[in-house]
Motif scaffolding. Structure first.
Motif: not given
Lengths: 231, 502
Positions: A47-52, A128-135, A158-162
Motif C-alpha cells: 500500500l502506498t500512501e500519498l499525502i498531498p 482510494a481517497w479517505t473520508k472523514q473520519p480517517p480510517p 490521505s489528508v495532511p492531518s494523517a
C-alpha cells in the motif's frame, strides 16, 4: 494462514537467511528521478500512501503513467470516493482506456473498506481517497495485507492531518506544491531506507502564453460590446 | 421426431430409466425433518378410492405396499403419514432428471414419466460405458432419486428389461438377447384378453412368442401387439419426440414451514442455482441476469435482480453475488416459496475454449467479477465510469455512466487523431460537477485562496441552440502551486472554477 512453504517463500516480505533478497518488485513511476528515489518505482504488493498538502497540486498526474500501465494490461482501475469527477478528455489524451476506469462511491466507512479490499484482492489497481473520519490503523493494515497477498499496487490519498498518525503503508510520500508546476516530494516512510529524502519534480513545461482576447473567435450568434471584452 | 433405427455403424444402446419412488421423492424435501423418519405413504385418487402409490421403507416395514386402499393402510399402520400426490411438481422434477440425462447424451426421450437415453455415441467421452453408467447413478443419487434401469438395443427392449435395481455393467448383445427371451410375457403391456390367449397357447416368455411364425401370430393377435413384436425385433422404429431443454429457466423451492432469516435462505438458493447451472451446462450457454422472487404466505412478494457484467455459469459466483445483494434487501417476515428465474442467455463465448497462455481472458474475468460483486453490495448507483461525449462544453463532454453500458473506444481513437493535429490547451484531471463561483477581492480572484492567472484564454462556445454559452477558459494557480481551471462567462462576466489540474 498459508500452510504451503512455497507460498510463504514466494511472498515478497519473507526474509531468507542464506539466499539473497528477492529483487524488489516495483513498477516504474514514469519519472526517472522518482524511480531512483523509490528504488525502482511504486512498490507493488504494498500500500502506498500519498499525502498531498492540498488537492490540485499534481498528485493525480503522478499516477497517470501507472494508470495507463494497468489499463493497457487490461486491468481495472478503481477510483474509490474521488473528491471530484474525473475529466474524461484529459484521460483520453493520456491514452487511458476509459472503460478500464471504475468510479465507486461508498455510503459509509464499512462500505469504503469493503470495496477497497475487494478491489485489491480482485487484481485491480486501487486509488482510494479517505473520508472523514480517517480510517483506523487496523483498517489500513487490512488493506496493506490485501495488497501484499494480491501482488498489486494500491494507492491511498490521505489528508495532511494523517501525517501525525502512524500508518501501516509500505511507502508514505508527502506532496507539497512549491510554486507553479513544481512538486516537492518528501519520503515519510519507506522500507529499508531512512525517511526524509526529498525530491523536487517538475510537472511538464509551464505554458504561460496569454492570448489576446480580441484575436479569439467571436460568438456568431450574439454581439457583445467591445469594451466589455477588453476589460 | 426421432427414429431409433438410424443408419450408423454402431448398434444403438438404449437406456431406460424408471423412478419407482418419484411421487414420494418429489415431496420429501418439503416434509419437516423430524417427520422424515416416520412411515410416509403417497396416495392417489382412483375412481373415488384413494390408493397407496408408493411409500418409504419405514412404511414398508409395517406391511404397506402400493395399491392398498387408504383404509387398509391406516389399519396396518395407525401413525402413517399420508400425503396426496402432486403431479405438477413430479413433472418439474422429471424435467430436471431429463436435464441430468441430457448432460450424458444428446438423444433423450421424455415420455410421460419415462426417460430413455441413447448412449452408443458417448463411450469415448466417459471412457467406457460402465464409467458412464456409474457416473449417471452417482448423479441421480446426489439428487436423492431412486432409479432403476434397463438396457437394450431399442427403447422397447430397454423398457421391457428394466430390472429392480440400477445396473452399472453394460451387458453384451447375446446377454441382452438371452434376457429378452427369458422375460415373462405378463410384463408386456397388453390387455387381459391377449394375456389369456398367451396362457391358452402355452406361451410363457417373450422367446416363446418370438419363436412362432409371424403370419400365425398376426391371425391371432391385434395389430398393436404385432407392432410391439416388430419393434422388439428392430423391424419398426420407436417414434417419440426428442427432449429439448426449455428456452427459459424457472424453478422454485417451497417451504411450507416458512423461512425466517436470511442465513437459512442460502441453502435453498444454492440448490436452485445448482439446478440453473445444470440447465446452463446442458444448453451450453451462459446467463446474463438472474431474478429471485421471495414469496411469503400472506402479503407482497419481494424481488431481487442480479445483473452480470460478464456472463456466468458458475453457481458459487452467482451464490456469492446473491448473498451480497440479499444483505441490502428488506425481506418479508416469513418466506414460503423461493423462485429463480432466468431468461437472458448467451451462447458460450469462443474465448472460453481459447487455450492461449498469454491471453488476458483471466483479467477480464476478474474485472467482471469485481464489478458484479461491487454492484451487488453497494448498489448500481454507487458505480460509474467516465465517458467521453462529442461536445464542446466540458460538463457535457465528460459524463459518468453505468459501467459496461457504454463503449467509447471507437470514439477515443477519432479524438486522438484530432488532438495530434493541434496542440491543445492543458486540460484538468478533475472537473467540478457544478462550477464554483469565484469572488473578487481587492482586484484579485479569490476561491479558497487568492488566484493568479497563468495562461489562457481558450474560448469554448456551445449549446447555442438553447441557453447560449460562451466561456473563456484560463489556467490559474495559487500561492501553494495548486492549479485551477477557471472560466469567465462572456455574457455575465462572472468567474467560475470548473476544474483542478491535480
Amino acid at each position: 494462514m498459508p500452510n504451503n512453504i512455497a507460498t510463504v517463500l514466494s511472498r515478497q516480505d519473507t526474509w531468507r537467511g542464506r539466499s539473497q533478497r528477492l529483487p524488489r518488485r516495483a513498477i516504474t513511476t514514469g519519472h526517472n528521478n522518482l524511480d531512483l528515489l523509490l528504488q525502482g518505482g511504486w512498490p507493488i504488493s504494498a500500500l502506498t500512501e500519498l499525502i498531498p498538502q492540498q488537492p490540485g497540486i499534481g498528485e493525480l498526474s503522478l499516477l497517470l503513467p501507472t494508470l495507463k500501465y494497468y489499463a493497457d494490461n487490461n486491468q481495472l482501475c478503481v477510483w474509490l470516493d474521488p473528491p471530484y469527477q474525473p475529466y474524461a478528455p484529459r484521460l483520453v489524451s493520456a491514452d487511458i482506456a476509459l472503460d478500464k476506469l471504475l468510479v465507486v462511491r461508498s455510503k459509509n466507512h464499512a462500505e469504503w473498506l469493503w470495496a477497497a479490499e475487494q478491489s485489491i484482492r480482485s487484481g485491480a489497481l486501487l486509488l482510494a481517497w479517505t473520508k472523514q473520519p480517517p480510517p483506523r490503523y487496523a483498517d489500513l493494515r487490512k488493506l496493506q495485507l490485501a495488497a501484499a497477498d494480491s501482488g498489486n499496487a494500491a494507492f491511498l490519498f490521505s489528508v495532511p492531518s494523517a501525517l501525525s498518525a502512524p500508518s501501516p503503508a509500505a511507502l508514505r510520500l508527502e506532496l507539497k506544491g512549491i510554486e507553479f508546476n513544481q512538486l516537492l516530494l518528501t519520503v515519510r516512510k519507506q522500507r529499508g531506507v531512512a525517511s526524509g529524502a526529498c525530491l523536487q519534480l517538475s510537472l511538464g513545461e509551464a505554458n504561460t502564453q496569454r492570448t489576446n482576447l480580441a484575436l479569439l473567435p467571436a460568438d456568431r450568434h450574439r454581439t457583445y460590446p467591445i469594451q466589455q471584452l477588453n476589460n | 421426431m426421432l427414429k431409433s433405427d438410424r443408419k450408423s455403424a454402431r448398434p444403438d444402446i438404449w437406456l431406460y430409466l424408471h423412478f419407482p419412488l418419484l411421487p414420494l421423492e418429489t415431496l420429501l424435501p418439503q416434509v419437516p425433518t423430524e417427520q422424515v423418519q416416520k412411515p410416509i405413504a403417497i396416495i392417489n385418487q382412483q375412481k373415488n378410492i384413494q390408493r397407496v402409490l408408493c411409500c418409504n421403507t419405514q412404511a414398508a416395514a409395517w406391511g404397506i405396499e402400493s395399491n392398498l386402499s387408504i383404509s387398509t393402510a391406516l389399519a396396518l399402520c395407525p401413525e402413517l403419514e399420508v400425503l396426496p400426490r402432486q403431479v405438477e411438481q413430479e413433472q418439474q422434477l422429471l424435467q430436471q432428471l431429463a436435464l441430468v440425462a441430457y448432460s450424458f447424451s444428446p438423444v433423450v426421450i421424455l415420455n410421460n414419466s419415462e426417460v430413455w437415453l441413447e448412449i452408443s455415441g458417448c463411450q469415448q467421452l466417459f471412457k467406457g460405458y460402465d464409467a458412464l453408467l456409474q457416473e449417471l447413478e452417482n448423479r441421480l443419487r446426489y439428487q436423492s432419486i431412486t432409479a432403476v434401469n434397463g438396457i437394450g438395443q431399442n427403447p422397447v427392449v430397454a423398457k421391457l428389461l428394466c430390472g429392480s435395481e440400477f445396473e452399472t455393467q453394460l451387458p453384451d448383445q447375446t446377454e441382452i438377447q438371452r434376457r429378452l427371451f427369458n422375460t415373462e410375457l405378463n410384463l408386456l403391456e397388453t390387455n387381459r384378453k391377449q394375456q389369456q390367449s398367451f396362457k391358452q397357447l402355452g406361451l410363457n416368455t417373450v422367446g416363446d412368442l418370438l419363436a412362432l411364425p409371424r403370419s400365425a401370430l398376426s391371425r391371432r393377435f391385434d395389430s398393436e401387439l404385432m407392432l410391439t413384436i416388430a419393434q422388439l425385433n428392430n423391424e419398426k422404429p420407436f417414434v417419440a419426440p426428442r427432449f429439448q431443454p426449455a428456452n427459459t429457466f424457472r424453478d422454485l423451492i417451497q417451504n411450507p414451514q416458512g423461512i425466517f432469516n436470511k442465513e437459512s435462505l442460502l441453502f435453498p438458493m444454492k440448490m436452485l442455482l445448482q439446478r440453473l447451472c445444470q440447465y446452463l451446462m446442458a444448453r451450453q450457454c451462459y446467463c446474463r441476469e438472474i431474478e429471485w422472487h421471495f414469496e411469503p404466505l400472506i402479503g407482497q412478494s419481494q424481488q431481487m435482480q442480479i445483473q452480470l457484467s460478464g456472463s456466468q455459469n458458475n453457481w458459487s459466483t452467482l451464490l456469492m453475488l446473491s448473498r451480497l445483494q440479499l444483505e441490502r434487501l428488506e425481506l418479508p417476515r416469513s418466506i414460503e416459496q423461493i423462485i429463480l428465474h432466468a431468461d437472458q442467455f448467451i451462447e458460450a463465448p469462443m474465448g472460453v475454449f481459447n487455450l492461449d497462455l498469454f491471453d488476458n481472458q483471466q483479467t477480464t474475468q476478474q474485472s467482471c467479477e469485481l464489478i458484479d460483486s461491487l454492484n451487488a453490495r453497494l448498489g448500481i448507483d454507487a458505480l460509474s465510469q467516465p465517458i467521453l461525449n462529442q461536445d464542446y462544453l466540458p460538463e457535457q463532454a465528460s459524463t459518468l455512466a453505468i459501467p459496461g453500458k457504454h463503449s467509447s473506444t471507437a470514439f477515443n481513437q477519432k479524438l486522438d487523431e484530432k488532438s495530434d493535429e493541434k496542440q491543445k490547451a492543458p486540460q484538468p484531471l478533475w472537473l467540478l460537477t457544478d462550477p464554483a463561483l469565484v469572488q473578487m477581492r481587492n482586484q484579485q480572484l479569490y476561491w479558497r485562496q487568492p488566484l493568479t492567472i497563468i495562461s489562457g484564454p481558450e474560448r469554448l462556445c456551445g449549446n447555442w441552440w438553447q441557453a447560449e454559452q460562451q466561456r473563456d477558459y484560463y489556467l490559474a494557480c495559487d500561492s501553494k502551486g495548486a492549479r485551477y481551471w477557471l472560466f469567465r462567462e462572456t455574457s455575465s462576466q462572472r468567474w467560475f472554477v470548473h476544474g483542478l489540474f491535480s
